[in-house]
Design a protein around this motif. Structure first.
Motif, PDB file in Angstrom:
ATOM      1  N   SER A 176       0.835  -1.209   0.000  1.00 33.42           N
ATOM      2  CA  SER A 176       0.000   0.000   0.000  1.00 33.42           C
ATOM      3  C   SER A 176       0.866   1.254   0.000  1.00 33.42           C
ATOM      4  O   SER A 176       0.478   2.278  -0.566  1.00 33.42           O
ATOM      5  CB  SER A 176      -0.933  -0.004   1.215  1.00 33.42           C
ATOM      6  OG  SER A 176      -0.235   0.266   2.419  1.00 33.42           O
ATOM      7  N   TYR A 177       2.029   1.176   0.611  1.00 37.68           N
ATOM      8  CA  TYR A 177       2.933   2.321   0.640  1.00 37.68           C
ATOM      9  C   TYR A 177       3.518   2.620  -0.744  1.00 37.68           C
ATOM     10  O   TYR A 177       3.558   3.774  -1.171  1.00 37.68           O
ATOM     11  CB  TYR A 177       4.073   2.079   1.622  1.00 37.68           C
ATOM     12  CG  TYR A 177       3.700   2.151   3.084  1.00 37.68           C
ATOM     13  CD1 TYR A 177       2.460   2.617   3.513  1.00 37.68           C
ATOM     14  CD2 TYR A 177       4.615   1.758   4.070  1.00 37.68           C
ATOM     15  CE1 TYR A 177       2.133   2.678   4.856  1.00 37.68           C
ATOM     16  CE2 TYR A 177       4.301   1.828   5.418  1.00 37.68           C
ATOM     17  CZ  TYR A 177       3.065   2.279   5.808  1.00 37.68           C
ATOM     18  OH  TYR A 177       2.748   2.352   7.134  1.00 37.68           O
ATOM     19  N   VAL A 178       4.009   1.574  -1.405  1.00 36.76           N
ATOM     20  CA  VAL A 178       4.713   1.820  -2.669  1.00 36.76           C
ATOM     21  C   VAL A 178       3.770   1.933  -3.863  1.00 36.76           C
ATOM     22  O   VAL A 178       4.161   2.470  -4.908  1.00 36.76           O
ATOM     23  CB  VAL A 178       5.781   0.730  -2.932  1.00 36.76           C
ATOM     24  CG1 VAL A 178       6.838   0.729  -1.838  1.00 36.76           C
ATOM     25  CG2 VAL A 178       5.157  -0.652  -3.079  1.00 36.76           C
ATOM     26  N   ASP A 179       2.534   1.444  -3.721  1.00 35.49           N
ATOM     27  CA  ASP A 179       1.604   1.474  -4.851  1.00 35.49           C
ATOM     28  C   ASP A 179       0.504   2.535  -4.721  1.00 35.49           C
ATOM     29  O   ASP A 179      -0.128   2.888  -5.723  1.00 35.49           O
ATOM     30  CB  ASP A 179       0.928   0.106  -5.019  1.00 35.49           C
ATOM     31  CG  ASP A 179       1.919  -0.975  -5.410  1.00 35.49           C
ATOM     32  OD1 ASP A 179       2.938  -0.650  -6.040  1.00 35.49           O
ATOM     33  OD2 ASP A 179       1.679  -2.150  -5.054  1.00 35.49           O
ATOM     34  N   ASP A 180       0.265   3.026  -3.517  1.00 32.69           N
ATOM     35  CA  ASP A 180      -0.835   3.967  -3.329  1.00 32.69           C
ATOM     36  C   ASP A 180      -0.390   5.226  -2.599  1.00 32.69           C
ATOM     37  O   ASP A 180      -0.252   6.303  -3.194  1.00 32.69           O
ATOM     38  CB  ASP A 180      -1.974   3.287  -2.556  1.00 32.69           C
ATOM     39  CG  ASP A 180      -3.104   4.247  -2.238  1.00 32.69           C
ATOM     40  OD1 ASP A 180      -3.420   5.100  -3.092  1.00 32.69           O
ATOM     41  OD2 ASP A 180      -3.670   4.162  -1.119  1.00 32.69           O
ATOM     42  N   LEU A 181      -0.142   5.129  -1.295  1.00 36.59           N
ATOM     43  CA  LEU A 181       0.166   6.315  -0.498  1.00 36.59           C
ATOM     44  C   LEU A 181       1.424   7.022  -0.982  1.00 36.59           C
ATOM     45  O   LEU A 181       1.435   8.252  -1.143  1.00 36.59           O
ATOM     46  CB  LEU A 181       0.303   5.931   0.979  1.00 36.59           C
ATOM     47  CG  LEU A 181       0.634   7.080   1.942  1.00 36.59           C
ATOM     48  CD1 LEU A 181      -0.418   8.177   1.880  1.00 36.59           C
ATOM     49  CD2 LEU A 181       0.784   6.538   3.367  1.00 36.59           C
ATOM     50  N   GLY A 182       2.486   6.254  -1.226  1.00 34.06           N
ATOM     51  CA  GLY A 182       3.742   6.853  -1.656  1.00 34.06           C
ATOM     52  C   GLY A 182       3.631   7.625  -2.963  1.00 34.06           C
ATOM     53  O   GLY A 182       4.031   8.793  -3.029  1.00 34.06           O
ATOM     54  N   PRO A 183       3.094   7.021  -4.041  1.00 37.03           N
ATOM     55  CA  PRO A 183       2.957   7.762  -5.305  1.00 37.03           C
ATOM     56  C   PRO A 183       2.069   8.995  -5.183  1.00 37.03           C
ATOM     57  O   PRO A 183       2.387  10.045  -5.751  1.00 37.03           O
ATOM     58  CB  PRO A 183       2.371   6.719  -6.257  1.00 37.03           C
ATOM     59  CG  PRO A 183       2.828   5.410  -5.704  1.00 37.03           C
ATOM     60  CD  PRO A 183       2.820   5.582  -4.222  1.00 37.03           C
ATOM     61  N   TRP A 184       0.956   8.872  -4.439  1.00 39.42           N
ATOM     62  CA  TRP A 184       0.098  10.047  -4.267  1.00 39.42           C
ATOM     63  C   TRP A 184       0.854  11.164  -3.550  1.00 39.42           C
ATOM     64  O   TRP A 184       0.821  12.328  -3.961  1.00 39.42           O
ATOM     65  CB  TRP A 184      -1.155   9.691  -3.458  1.00 39.42           C
ATOM     66  CG  TRP A 184      -1.956  10.911  -3.148  1.00 39.42           C
ATOM     67  CD1 TRP A 184      -2.869  11.527  -3.958  1.00 39.42           C
ATOM     68  CD2 TRP A 184      -1.866  11.721  -1.968  1.00 39.42           C
ATOM     69  NE1 TRP A 184      -3.358  12.661  -3.337  1.00 39.42           N
ATOM     70  CE2 TRP A 184      -2.750  12.807  -2.127  1.00 39.42           C
ATOM     71  CE3 TRP A 184      -1.102  11.627  -0.795  1.00 39.42           C
ATOM     72  CZ2 TRP A 184      -2.913  13.790  -1.150  1.00 39.42           C
ATOM     73  CZ3 TRP A 184      -1.253  12.611   0.173  1.00 39.42           C
ATOM     74  CH2 TRP A 184      -2.153  13.679  -0.006  1.00 39.42           C
ATOM     75  N   LEU A 185       1.555  10.812  -2.492  1.00 43.26           N
ATOM     76  CA  LEU A 185       2.273  11.805  -1.699  1.00 43.26           C
ATOM     77  C   LEU A 185       3.397  12.445  -2.516  1.00 43.26           C
ATOM     78  O   LEU A 185       3.613  13.662  -2.444  1.00 43.26           O
ATOM     79  CB  LEU A 185       2.820  11.147  -0.434  1.00 43.26           C
ATOM     80  CG  LEU A 185       3.515  12.041   0.591  1.00 43.26           C
ATOM     81  CD1 LEU A 185       2.609  13.192   1.016  1.00 43.26           C
ATOM     82  CD2 LEU A 185       3.927  11.196   1.805  1.00 43.26           C
ATOM     83  N   ALA A 186       4.100  11.644  -3.308  1.00 37.11           N
ATOM     84  CA  ALA A 186       5.179  12.191  -4.148  1.00 37.11           C
ATOM     85  C   ALA A 186       4.632  13.200  -5.159  1.00 37.11           C
ATOM     86  O   ALA A 186       5.213  14.271  -5.357  1.00 37.11           O
ATOM     87  CB  ALA A 186       5.900  11.052  -4.864  1.00 37.11           C
ATOM     88  N   ASP A 187       3.506  12.873  -5.784  1.00 41.76           N
ATOM     89  CA  ASP A 187       2.908  13.791  -6.767  1.00 41.76           C
ATOM     90  C   ASP A 187       2.433  15.078  -6.101  1.00 41.76           C
ATOM     91  O   ASP A 187       2.647  16.181  -6.625  1.00 41.76           O
ATOM     92  CB  ASP A 187       1.733  13.111  -7.468  1.00 41.76           C
ATOM     93  CG  ASP A 187       2.174  12.026  -8.439  1.00 41.76           C
ATOM     94  OD1 ASP A 187       3.374  11.988  -8.784  1.00 41.76           O
ATOM     95  OD2 ASP A 187       1.318  11.220  -8.846  1.00 41.76           O
ATOM     96  N   GLU A 188       1.791  14.958  -4.945  1.00 44.70           N
ATOM     97  CA  GLU A 188       1.285  16.141  -4.261  1.00 44.70           C
ATOM     98  C   GLU A 188       2.434  17.007  -3.745  1.00 44.70           C
ATOM     99  O   GLU A 188       2.366  18.235  -3.782  1.00 44.70           O
ATOM    100  CB  GLU A 188       0.361  15.719  -3.105  1.00 44.70           C
ATOM    101  CG  GLU A 188      -0.305  16.863  -2.370  1.00 44.70           C
ATOM    102  CD  GLU A 188      -1.312  17.641  -3.207  1.00 44.70           C
ATOM    103  OE1 GLU A 188      -1.879  18.624  -2.684  1.00 44.70           O
ATOM    104  OE2 GLU A 188      -1.544  17.277  -4.379  1.00 44.70           O
ATOM    105  N   TYR A 189       3.488  16.363  -3.293  1.00 48.61           N
ATOM    106  CA  TYR A 189       4.647  17.107  -2.802  1.00 48.61           C
ATOM    107  C   TYR A 189       5.276  17.930  -3.928  1.00 48.61           C
ATOM    108  O   TYR A 189       5.616  19.100  -3.750  1.00 48.61           O
ATOM    109  CB  TYR A 189       5.675  16.127  -2.230  1.00 48.61           C
ATOM    110  CG  TYR A 189       6.425  16.658  -1.036  1.00 48.61           C
ATOM    111  CD1 TYR A 189       6.026  16.327   0.258  1.00 48.61           C
ATOM    112  CD2 TYR A 189       7.519  17.500  -1.182  1.00 48.61           C
ATOM    113  CE1 TYR A 189       6.701  16.808   1.365  1.00 48.61           C
ATOM    114  CE2 TYR A 189       8.202  17.985  -0.085  1.00 48.61           C
ATOM    115  CZ  TYR A 189       7.787  17.636   1.188  1.00 48.61           C
ATOM    116  OH  TYR A 189       8.459  18.124   2.282  1.00 48.61           O
ATOM    117  N   THR A 190       5.428  17.289  -5.083  1.00 49.59           N
ATOM    118  CA  THR A 190       5.986  18.003  -6.231  1.00 49.59           C
ATOM    119  C   THR A 190       5.093  19.164  -6.635  1.00 49.59           C
ATOM    120  O   THR A 190       5.582  20.261  -6.953  1.00 49.59           O
ATOM    121  CB  THR A 190       6.169  17.030  -7.411  1.00 49.59           C
ATOM    122  OG1 THR A 190       7.082  15.992  -7.029  1.00 49.59           O
ATOM    123  CG2 THR A 190       6.703  17.754  -8.633  1.00 49.59           C
TER     124      THR A 190
END
Length: 281
Positions: free
Chosen positions: A248-262
């Protein structure tokens, strides 16, 4: 005139107040700290510039048998592979000898790198605000005061998108055992909660190292992800070796957070080595 008490981790001028001190080290952990202070100079000799504690032990929030020992050693030159091996040997020896800690890690960095313009709002901020002096000259004297602004957010955690592919490789290589997965869950949970917090840090206008407080601050601005962050904060302190959590971290939360952070803060300045995997501070 007396200075007002810090608010949300800030001093009266709105700068992030340095957290932790040797005076805050609980009685149970003082022998561990004393052993580290005694042994570090023997490992690095005259190449050692200074050493620091960070994490729950100097904050006074460490739990006997559950917390790790976090050390930072600044060398006068860039650390070598032999230096890193010595650091790992120190960590392993202290972990064996002192049951009050559950593992540990010694970060090694070069003096010039800490004070470089590139690292001013990452390693420099980390040392000046999150590290407690243990040995040698305190490099915080040569660093600026820091505010919880977008620049600090970008330069501390704006590299999550770069990190995620390596996280996926680590998860794939970890096997299925609880013992192998548990440290990954703890590490990734902590990193994601801290990244989520620094995403909102400028709006929250403060600093905390408490994972639960970080998750609550984030949730006030992103309620649709609040429960995920609260669960990650729990696992940051009480991890379990669950592959579904890592997925869930590498497929969902992590990608969403990386995009929002950028989108909000931009991307962290690229480092020459580009081989970092997010395992640092």
């Amino acid at each position: 005139m007396a200075e007002t008490a810090p608010s949300r981790g800030l001093d009266s001028q709105g700068h992030i107040a340095r957290e932790g001190s040797l005076a805050c080290v609980a009685h149970d952990f003082r022998p561990v700290v004393a052993a580290a202070r005694e042994r570090i100079p023997g490992l690095f000799g005259t190449r050692l510039h200074s050493a620091y504690l960070y994490g729950s032990i100097p904050r006074g929030t460490a739990r006997v048998g559950r917390s790790d020992l976090d050390l930072l050693a600044v060398l006068r030159e860039e650390p070598t592979d032999a230096d890193r091996a010595d650091g790992r040997a120190l960590d392993e020896a202290l972990d064996r000898e002192f049951p009050q800690i559950d593992g540990g890690g010694t970060l090694l960095v070069g003096h010039a790198r800490v004070l470089s313009d590139l690292e001013r709002h990452d390693l420099g901020w980390f040392l000046a605000c999150l590290c407690t002096p243990l040995l040698g000259e305190d490099l915080a004297e040569y660093l600026p005061r820091y505010r919880p602004d977008s620049l600090l957010a970008r330069e501390t955690n704006g590299d999550l998108a770069l990190v995620l592919p390596r996280w996926r490789d680590r998860v794939s290589a970890a096997g299925a055992s609880e013992a192998a997965l548990r440290p990954l869950v703890r590490f990734m949970s902590r990193r994601l909660v801290r990244t989520a917090f620094t995403l909102v840090m400028p709006r929250w206008n403060g600093w905390t190292s408490d994972l639960h407080e970080m998750a609550e601050a984030f949730g006030a601005y992103y309620p649709q992800r609040a429960e995920q962050l609260r669960a990650a904060a729990v696992l940051g302190y009480e991890p379990r070796g669950d592959r579904a959590v890592l997925s869930s971290y590498v497929d969902d939360l992590g990608p969403w957070l990386a995009d929002e952070y950028t989108r909000v803060h931009g991307v962290k300045a690229r480092r020459p080595e580009e081989a970092q995997d997010g395992t640092g501070p």
